[in-house]
Scaffold this active site. Structure first.
Site, PDB file in Angstrom:
ATOM      1  N   THR A 131       0.838  -1.194   0.000  1.00 25.87           N
ATOM      2  CA  THR A 131       0.000   0.000   0.000  1.00 25.87           C
ATOM      3  C   THR A 131       0.879   1.251   0.000  1.00 25.87           C
ATOM      4  O   THR A 131       1.760   1.388   0.845  1.00 25.87           O
ATOM      5  CB  THR A 131      -0.913   0.018   1.234  1.00 25.87           C
ATOM      6  OG1 THR A 131      -1.720  -1.150   1.233  1.00 25.87           O
ATOM      7  CG2 THR A 131      -1.813   1.242   1.224  1.00 25.87           C
ATOM      8  N   GLY A 181      -2.846  -3.035  -2.976  1.00 24.51           N
ATOM      9  CA  GLY A 181      -4.255  -3.400  -2.929  1.00 24.51           C
ATOM     10  C   GLY A 181      -5.082  -2.491  -3.831  1.00 24.51           C
ATOM     11  O   GLY A 181      -5.018  -1.262  -3.721  1.00 24.51           O
ATOM     12  N   GLN A 199      -3.927  -7.052  -7.170  1.00 26.28           N
ATOM     13  CA  GLN A 199      -4.448  -7.578  -5.909  1.00 26.28           C
ATOM     14  C   GLN A 199      -5.796  -6.917  -5.627  1.00 26.28           C
ATOM     15  O   GLN A 199      -5.883  -5.705  -5.441  1.00 26.28           O
ATOM     16  CB  GLN A 199      -3.495  -7.300  -4.741  1.00 26.28           C
ATOM     17  CG  GLN A 199      -3.957  -7.999  -3.465  1.00 26.28           C
ATOM     18  CD  GLN A 199      -3.232  -7.536  -2.228  1.00 26.28           C
ATOM     19  OE1 GLN A 199      -3.393  -6.402  -1.800  1.00 26.28           O
ATOM     20  NE2 GLN A 199      -2.436  -8.421  -1.643  1.00 26.28           N
ATOM     21  N   HIS A 204      -6.872 -10.585  -2.011  1.00 21.03           N
ATOM     22  CA  HIS A 204      -6.271 -10.177  -0.734  1.00 21.03           C
ATOM     23  C   HIS A 204      -7.069 -10.874   0.378  1.00 21.03           C
ATOM     24  O   HIS A 204      -8.099 -10.388   0.826  1.00 21.03           O
ATOM     25  CB  HIS A 204      -6.326  -8.661  -0.576  1.00 21.03           C
ATOM     26  CG  HIS A 204      -5.424  -8.136   0.501  1.00 21.03           C
ATOM     27  ND1 HIS A 204      -4.918  -8.931   1.510  1.00 21.03           N
ATOM     28  CD2 HIS A 204      -4.927  -6.880   0.736  1.00 21.03           C
ATOM     29  CE1 HIS A 204      -4.161  -8.197   2.315  1.00 21.03           C
ATOM     30  NE2 HIS A 204      -4.140  -6.954   1.858  1.00 21.03           N
ATOM     31  N   GLY A 205      -6.536 -12.017   0.816  1.00 16.10           N
ATOM     32  CA  GLY A 205      -7.193 -12.788   1.864  1.00 16.10           C
ATOM     33  C   GLY A 205      -6.455 -12.706   3.182  1.00 16.10           C
ATOM     34  O   GLY A 205      -6.662 -13.560   4.055  1.00 16.10           O
ATOM     35  N   ALA A 206      -5.614 -11.688   3.348  1.00 15.03           N
ATOM     36  CA  ALA A 206      -4.725 -11.598   4.508  1.00 15.03           C
ATOM     37  C   ALA A 206      -4.988 -10.335   5.321  1.00 15.03           C
ATOM     38  O   ALA A 206      -5.867  -9.532   5.012  1.00 15.03           O
ATOM     39  CB  ALA A 206      -3.269 -11.619   4.038  1.00 15.03           C
ATOM     40  N   TYR A 256      -8.389  -8.088   6.500  1.00 11.15           N
ATOM     41  CA  TYR A 256      -9.340  -7.433   5.618  1.00 11.15           C
ATOM     42  C   TYR A 256     -10.515  -8.379   5.342  1.00 11.15           C
ATOM     43  O   TYR A 256     -10.654  -9.411   5.982  1.00 11.15           O
ATOM     44  CB  TYR A 256      -8.635  -6.944   4.358  1.00 11.15           C
ATOM     45  CG  TYR A 256      -7.618  -5.865   4.665  1.00 11.15           C
ATOM     46  CD1 TYR A 256      -8.010  -4.653   5.236  1.00 11.15           C
ATOM     47  CD2 TYR A 256      -6.254  -6.064   4.430  1.00 11.15           C
ATOM     48  CE1 TYR A 256      -7.081  -3.670   5.548  1.00 11.15           C
ATOM     49  CE2 TYR A 256      -5.319  -5.083   4.749  1.00 11.15           C
ATOM     50  CZ  TYR A 256      -5.740  -3.888   5.316  1.00 11.15           C
ATOM     51  OH  TYR A 256      -4.826  -2.919   5.638  1.00 11.15           O
ATOM     52  N   ARG A 312       4.498 -15.366   6.532  1.00  7.05           N
ATOM     53  CA  ARG A 312       4.974 -15.830   7.828  1.00  7.05           C
ATOM     54  C   ARG A 312       4.595 -14.825   8.925  1.00  7.05           C
ATOM     55  O   ARG A 312       4.287 -13.668   8.646  1.00  7.05           O
ATOM     56  CB  ARG A 312       6.494 -15.989   7.817  1.00  7.05           C
ATOM     57  CG  ARG A 312       7.010 -16.947   6.796  1.00  7.05           C
ATOM     58  CD  ARG A 312       8.463 -17.301   7.040  1.00  7.05           C
ATOM     59  NE  ARG A 312       9.389 -16.178   6.891  1.00  7.05           N
ATOM     60  CZ  ARG A 312      10.704 -16.292   6.956  1.00  7.05           C
ATOM     61  NH1 ARG A 312      11.247 -17.474   7.188  1.00  7.05           N
ATOM     62  NH2 ARG A 312      11.488 -15.250   6.808  1.00  7.05           N
ATOM     63  N   GLY A 355       8.612  -7.979   0.237  1.00 14.26           N
ATOM     64  CA  GLY A 355       7.728  -6.840   0.380  1.00 14.26           C
ATOM     65  C   GLY A 355       8.471  -5.547   0.596  1.00 14.26           C
ATOM     66  O   GLY A 355       8.798  -4.824  -0.348  1.00 14.26           O
TER      67      GLY A 355
END
Length: 384
Positions: free
Chosen positions: A34, A66, A108, A186-188, A191, A278, A333
């Site tokens: 982001t 995102g 994403q 975005h399943g993390a 959200y 992780r 990242g």
């Protein structure tokens, strides 16, 4: 003559890989980050174009920041969307530039669910409430762009979650029109999709909540809809089983049961990849997370998709996982924030030594486009 790689230990990261019908030139991937530079109205602009073009010169695969599937469901100001033709046109310039540099780019798709705020300008513009699986507020939060810096509020439980599933499908249709090679759910990070999975945020008693299978239903249905648009080999998902961020996190036994089921079922769909993040302590500010070895716990469950882990890897550690056959590639990242040439630095043994300027990390909320370059497109490449 310069060597191809700095050392044999890094070499596995620079073997090409097939992702379905796509050929990725290396296994050093850019995770979603982001950045809040789509000023002034959630439309990708020329500064965004420069940012992605810089990183496309070395990344094997780029996942966008995102991309909001609807104006309703926005936590961050100036995060890009993909619900309008103007946004689609803006993204098309970026995907064309990335392809010209020889990289591959997935969008994403993102809805923040309960961590939006009803007084945020974009949320207010919709005339709709903040929707979530259940009327359960997340703890914490600080909206620095809203007067008084309020925290999270109690959301409205969505009556029919299929309304939100439809929005994901339309976003995928728009992403395809914009020239993206694929899409990532975005399943993390607490959200919307994560909120349905987690029993602390999903208190529903209908077919969308309760059992592990019911809590998994929303995310799996989103994947199925995206497959319908892009095909299974152009769809991925990012998951964060250890939780923590945005006030999610279940006891360890429930966590492993939930994510083992979801990952197994997602893998059966034949999607392109599963990105598992992780546990990273800095992303668990409220200590709600469930620290455990995500790679060891779930990696072996992935039989059909590619497994791309994520979360604070060094180049050497990532290469060792790939060499051992425990991962097909690795997402990096934060290094991509400050280094437009992460993959090239790893390849030629250059340090990742640019220091992040936290004051400019998310841009100036109301500054004009030209001022958004600071801390975004002005980090230098290494000398080669």
């Amino acid at each position: 003559m310069q060597s191809t790689t700095s050392s044999p230990a890094i070499a596995p990261l620079f073997e090409p890989i097939q992702l379905g019908s796509l050929t990725l030139r290396n296994r050093v991937f850019m995770a979603a980050l982001t950045r809040n530079r789509s000023v002034p109205t959630n439309v990708p602009n020329d500064v965004n174009l420069e940012y992605y073009q810089q990183r496309a010169k070395s990344a094997g695969l780029i996942i966008t920041e995102g991309v909001l599937i609807t104006r309703q469901g926005t936590e961050w100001p100036h995060a890009p969307g993909i619900w309008s033709q103007e946004q689609i046109a803006g993204w098309k310039k970026i995907t064309d530039a990335v392809h010209k540099e020889g990289s591959v780019i997935f969008a994403q798709l993102w809805h923040v669910g309960r961590v939006a705020h009803p007084d945020a300008p974009e949320q207010k513009a919709t005339g709709q409430p903040v929707y979530a699986p259940s009327a359960v507020a997340a703890q914490g939060g600080k909206f620095r762009f809203i007067d008084g810096e309020p925290g999270y509020v109690k959301p409205t439980a969505i009556e029919d979650p299929l309304v939100l599933v439809d929005l994901f499908e339309q976003a995928a249709i728009n992403a395809k029109e914009a020239g993206f090679d694929g899409v990532e759910v975005h399943g993390a990070n607490g959200y919307l999709v994560h909120q349905f999975l987690d029993s602390t945020s999903n208190k529903r008693t209908d077919s969308w909540g309760g059992s592990v299978a019911n809590r998994s239903r929303f995310g799996l249905l989103v994947l199925q809809r995206l497959i319908k648009v892009f095909g299974k080999d152009r769809v991925g998902i990012k998951l964060n089983p250890a939780g923590g961020y945005n006030d999610v996190g279940m006891p360890l036994e429930e966590t492993t049961e939930t994510f083992s089921y979801f990952i197994t079922e997602a893998d059966k769909l034949g999607i392109a990849y599963i990105d598992l993040v992780r546990y990273v302590e800095m992303f668990d500010p409220t200590k709600r997370g469930t620290p455990h070895d995500v790679v060891a716990t779930y990696g072996s469950l992935i039989k059909n998709a590619r497994f791309f882990p994520n979360g604070g890897f060094s180049g050497e550690e990532a290469a060792a996982l790939v060499k051992a056959g425990k991962a097909s590639g690795v997402f990096f990242g934060f290094p991509w924030v400050t280094h437009p040439d992460v993959a090239k630095r790893l390849q030629f043994g250059k340090p990742l030594d640019n220091q992040v300027d936290f004051a400019t990390l998310y841009g100036k909320y109301y500054a004009p486009e030209e001022e958004q370059k600071k801390g975004y497109t002005d980090y230098p490449e290494a000398q080669y």
